[in-house]
Design an enzyme around this catalytic site. Structure first.
Site, PDB file in Angstrom:
ATOM      1  N   HIS A   1       0.761  -1.284   0.081  1.00 20.22           N
ATOM      2  CA  HIS A   1       0.037  -0.026  -0.187  1.00 20.22           C
ATOM      3  C   HIS A   1       0.807   1.323   0.081  1.00 20.22           C
ATOM      4  O   HIS A   1       0.468   2.410  -0.546  1.00 20.22           O
ATOM      5  CB  HIS A   1      -1.017  -0.214   1.116  1.00 20.22           C
ATOM      6  CG  HIS A   1      -2.287  -0.925   0.931  1.00 20.22           C
ATOM      7  ND1 HIS A   1      -2.113  -2.174   1.288  1.00 20.22           N
ATOM      8  CD2 HIS A   1      -3.166  -0.650  -0.134  1.00 20.22           C
ATOM      9  CE1 HIS A   1      -3.315  -2.763   0.481  1.00 20.22           C
ATOM     10  NE2 HIS A   1      -3.893  -1.897  -0.149  1.00 20.22           N
TER      11      HIS A   1
ATOM     12  N   GLU B   1     -11.220 -10.894  -4.604  1.00 17.81           N
ATOM     13  CA  GLU B   1      -9.771 -10.762  -4.194  1.00 17.81           C
ATOM     14  C   GLU B   1      -9.428 -11.907  -3.644  1.00 17.81           C
ATOM     15  O   GLU B   1      -8.124 -11.948  -3.101  1.00 17.81           O
ATOM     16  CB  GLU B   1      -9.538  -9.425  -3.786  1.00 17.81           C
ATOM     17  CG  GLU B   1     -10.232  -9.128  -2.727  1.00 17.81           C
ATOM     18  CD  GLU B   1      -9.800  -7.608  -2.041  1.00 17.81           C
ATOM     19  OE1 GLU B   1      -8.722  -7.010  -2.423  1.00 17.81           O
ATOM     20  OE2 GLU B   1     -10.681  -7.122  -1.176  1.00 17.81           O
TER      21      GLU B   1
ATOM     22  N   ASP C   1      -4.651  -8.363  -4.165  1.00 17.28           N
ATOM     23  CA  ASP C   1      -4.911  -9.585  -3.402  1.00 17.28           C
ATOM     24  C   ASP C   1      -5.095 -10.706  -4.071  1.00 17.28           C
ATOM     25  O   ASP C   1      -4.692 -11.869  -3.429  1.00 17.28           O
ATOM     26  CB  ASP C   1      -5.984  -9.075  -2.486  1.00 17.28           C
ATOM     27  CG  ASP C   1      -5.599  -8.119  -1.047  1.00 17.28           C
ATOM     28  OD1 ASP C   1      -4.617  -8.408  -0.623  1.00 17.28           O
ATOM     29  OD2 ASP C   1      -6.308  -7.012  -1.101  1.00 17.28           O
TER      30      ASP C   1
ATOM     31  N   CYS D   1      -9.780  -3.294 -10.431  1.00 22.32           N
ATOM     32  CA  CYS D   1      -9.019  -2.212  -9.691  1.00 22.32           C
ATOM     33  C   CYS D   1      -7.920  -2.398  -8.873  1.00 22.32           C
ATOM     34  O   CYS D   1      -7.267  -1.447  -8.483  1.00 22.32           O
ATOM     35  CB  CYS D   1     -10.276  -1.644  -8.861  1.00 22.32           C
ATOM     36  SG  CYS D   1     -10.741  -2.854  -7.617  1.00 22.32           S
TER      37      CYS D   1
HETATM   38  C1  PEP Z   1      -6.588  -5.221  -4.760  1.00 23.61           C
HETATM   39  O1  PEP Z   1      -6.515  -5.998  -3.997  1.00 23.61           O
HETATM   40  O2  PEP Z   1      -6.162  -5.331  -6.005  1.00 23.61           O
HETATM   41  C2  PEP Z   1      -7.332  -3.808  -4.290  1.00 23.61           C
HETATM   42  C3  PEP Z   1      -7.590  -3.159  -5.437  1.00 23.61           C
HETATM   43  O3  PEP Z   1      -7.045  -3.531  -2.999  1.00 23.61           O
HETATM   44  P1  PEP Z   1      -6.117  -3.282  -2.139  1.00 23.61           P
HETATM   45  O4  PEP Z   1      -4.888  -2.858  -3.027  1.00 23.61           O
HETATM   46  O5  PEP Z   1      -6.436  -1.846  -1.431  1.00 23.61           O
HETATM   47  O6  PEP Z   1      -5.773  -4.265  -1.280  1.00 23.61           O
HETATM   48 MG    MG Z   2      -7.429  -5.806  -1.964  1.00 23.62          MG
END
Ligand code: PEP
Ligand code: MG
Length: 585
Positions: free
Chosen positions: A207, A452, A476, A523
């Site tokens: 993140h 995910e 994920d 996403c």
């Molecule tokens: C993902 O897991 O691809 C996602 C978009 O969520 P995050 O990156 O916030 O876990």
């Molecule tokens: Mg995620």
């Protein structure tokens, strides 16, 4: 000495600047430039803070001396003497002033910058007794910082654009070098002066890297020991495309990268002309390009890039950097409405809070003594929300109320079990009933599930039965399919979006959504990676959500693609044992 450090390329472009070494614990210290005519005031703040600490120590000394000699701890008196000596050290004082006078750093920044220099000198000492004195300097500086924070400067932080500021002040751009930065630290840096950053730890889809990408500044993570080798004020080139950091480069190398930097800027300028061009493939398929955002203010960047809506608002960032206080219903409602208004009538997909794993709250999420070894497999995202229903209901009510102001899609992360789906739907119903009972206005929402977790990808019909749309979280999905911690740089070479198992899961989710007439988007970071655009188009994806800074490059790729032809090729990639070998066909 010139040297090079390799890490993970996470955010494109080249940054050239002087290193500012920051330890994570001091990241929340304010970093801003002062105007040259504010130098005297800033030095005065520093002197006042030092004087306050000196007086405090002298009071303690007097108190200890007044104690019965039998119980007065002699070590404490010796320690207080050392602290006083450090506070009165002329050289330390001079060096801190220099950061203020010559670099125009604010007092807190100047103090921590000098602390980093001194800490290294102590680390290099042979004598263990002297080495341990580093802790004393740190304690003294921490005390001064606390006083400075209670006596905040009246000086306003200057403009945010690092290049513009550097020019205005004839100062060199700055790049941040740290061992680790939490996503919350990174968010703070969104408003800061840094032109790029490097961390020792982190993976491409950690993140911290994701927030860096959203800031659209060159960044390298997972650079192992960079923060130990780079020194305060060294010249550093960050090549965010190659994942390379060059320290103290020769003038010839500096020139070469300055050229690369300018050509990157020209390329962006060229891409910006595509902003109003509809995103359609050569065979007429319309592709939806949405933005991923972290805070309401990011809506401006989404509009600027020509996004047709927000595909992922990661609301957890509203929950961070608040000393453990969670945002109440009105605060959340205002943030969601600000985003809806910022998007000027376009749909906004707001994800319910996804804290945990590498996005911890700044208060314990589990009881002391119950910390878990694998937080990515623990109480995260919807699991935490269902464990804290009162907190979750606050968010659901705020979302429903915000939906009265525009089209809101609510997206739920990390679902895997039917029971989680039913509990979520139950709580959503309860939130509506509570608003009804209060007579509070709210609006309709579309409800979506993030796919995910492999378990969800393998039971898509269940999700299609209960949700209006799906969004594939590839970050994920890859982590959990391949059992690779996405934030761990030591296994990042195994984090593979093109693994056949990952591709099959993605392809199946897209195909099943399409068969039921429900929209499916991606996403995760894969959606913004131009190297993946053709493949995702070929697998049938028609909705991509990514950082605003990636939208125009992906659009350029789409404008050159024939979706029909790509689908034949994508099928052969899906069947291959080694999909990478077919990627350039
Ligand atoms: C993902 O897991 O691809 C996602 C978009 O969520 P995050 O990156 O916030 O876990
Ligand atoms: Mg995620």
């Amino acid at each position: 000495m010139t040297f090079t450090v390799h890490g993970q390329a996470v955010s494109r472009g080249v940054a050239i600047g002087r290193a500012v070494i920051v330890t994570s614990s001091r990241v929340d210290v304010a970093h801003y430039f002062i105007q040259p005519d504010q130098t005297a005031r800033e030095i005065e703040r520093l002197c006042q803070a030092r004087q306050a600490v000196v007086q405090d120590i002298e009071r303690t000394q007097a108190h200890v001396q007044a104690m019965d000699a039998a119980i007065a701890p002699p070590e404490l008196l010796a320690l207080l003497d050392v602290h006083l000596m450090l506070l009165q050290d002329e050289q330390l004082d001079q060096s801190v002033r220099q950061w203020i006078e010559e670099r125009h750093y604010n007092a807190e920044w100047a103090l921590t910058a000098q602390l980093e220099v001194v800490a290294r000198q102590f680390d290099e000492m042979d004598d263990p007794y002297l080495r341990e004195r580093k802790a004393d300097v740190e304690q003294v500086v921490e005390r001064m910082l606390r006083i400075l924070q209670g006596n905040a400067s009246t000086v306003m932080p200057t403009a945010v654009d690092p290049q513009a500021k550097a020019l205005a002040h004839r100062e060199d751009p700055l790049v941040l070098v740290a061992h680790d930065l939490s996503p919350a630290d990174m968010l703070q840096f969104k408003q800061s002066v840094f032109a790029g950053f490097v961390t020792d730890v982190g993976g491409k889809t950690s993140h911290t890297a994701i927030v860096a990408r959203s800031m659209d500044i060159p960044a390298v993570v997972g650079a192992r020991t960079a923060s130990q080798w780079v020194r305060q004020d060294d010249w550093v080139i960050i090549d965010g495309d190659a994942g390379v950091v060059l320290v103290n480069p020769s003038p010839a190398i500096l020139d070469e990268y300055a050229v690369k930097q300018r050509s990157g800027e020209r390329e962006r300028e060229r891409l910006s002309r595509l902003k109003h061009t509809p995103s359609v493939t050569t065979d007429g398929q319309r592709i939806e390009l949405l933005a991923n955002i972290e805070q309401p203010a990011d809506a401006a960047a989404a509009l600027k890039a020509g996004a047709v809506g927000v595909g992922l608002f990661r609301t957890e960032f509203l929950f961070m950097g608040r000393n453990g206080q969670l945002p109440n219903e009105d605060e959340q409602y205002r943030a969601y409405v600000a985003t809806i208004e910022g998007m000027q009538g376009m749909p906004v997909t707001i994800r319910t809070v996804d804290v945990g794993a590498d996005k911890p709250l700044d208060r314990p999420m589990v009881r002391v003594g119950e910390e878990h070894l694998n937080p990515a497999l623990g109480l995260r995202a919807i699991r935490w929300c269902l464990a804290e229903p009162a907190m979750f209901l606050v968010q659901l009510r705020a979302l429903l109320r915000a939906a009265a102001h525009g089209q809101v899609n609510v997206l739920v992360p990390m679902l895997a079990h039917a029971s989680e789906i039913h509990q979520t739907l139950g709580l959503l119903q309860r939130a509506r009933e509570e608003l009804d009972a209060q007579g509070t206005v709210y609006g309709p929402i579309r409800l979506g599930a993030m796919i995910e977790v492999p378990a969800a990808a393998l039971t898509v019909p269940l999700f299609l039965k209960h949700f209006d749309f799906l969004s594939i979280g590839t970050n994920d999905l890859i982590q959990y399919t391949l059992a690779i911690d996405r934030a761990d740089e030591t296994v990042s070479h195994l984090y593979d979006p093109l693994h056949p198992a990952v591709l099959r899961l993605i392809a199946d989710v897209i195909a099943q959504g399409k068969a039921q007439g429900k929209s499916v988007s991606v996403c995760g970071e894969m959606a913004g990676d131009v190297a993946m655009t053709r493949l995702l188009l070929g697998l049938g994806l028609r909705s991509f959500s990514m950082h605003p800074s990636q939208i125009l490059s992906v659009k350029q790729q789409i404008l050159r693609s024939d979706a029909q032809r790509l689908s034949v090729w994508a099928n052969s990639v899906l069947e291959a044992d080694d999909p990478v070998s077919l990627m350039n066909d």
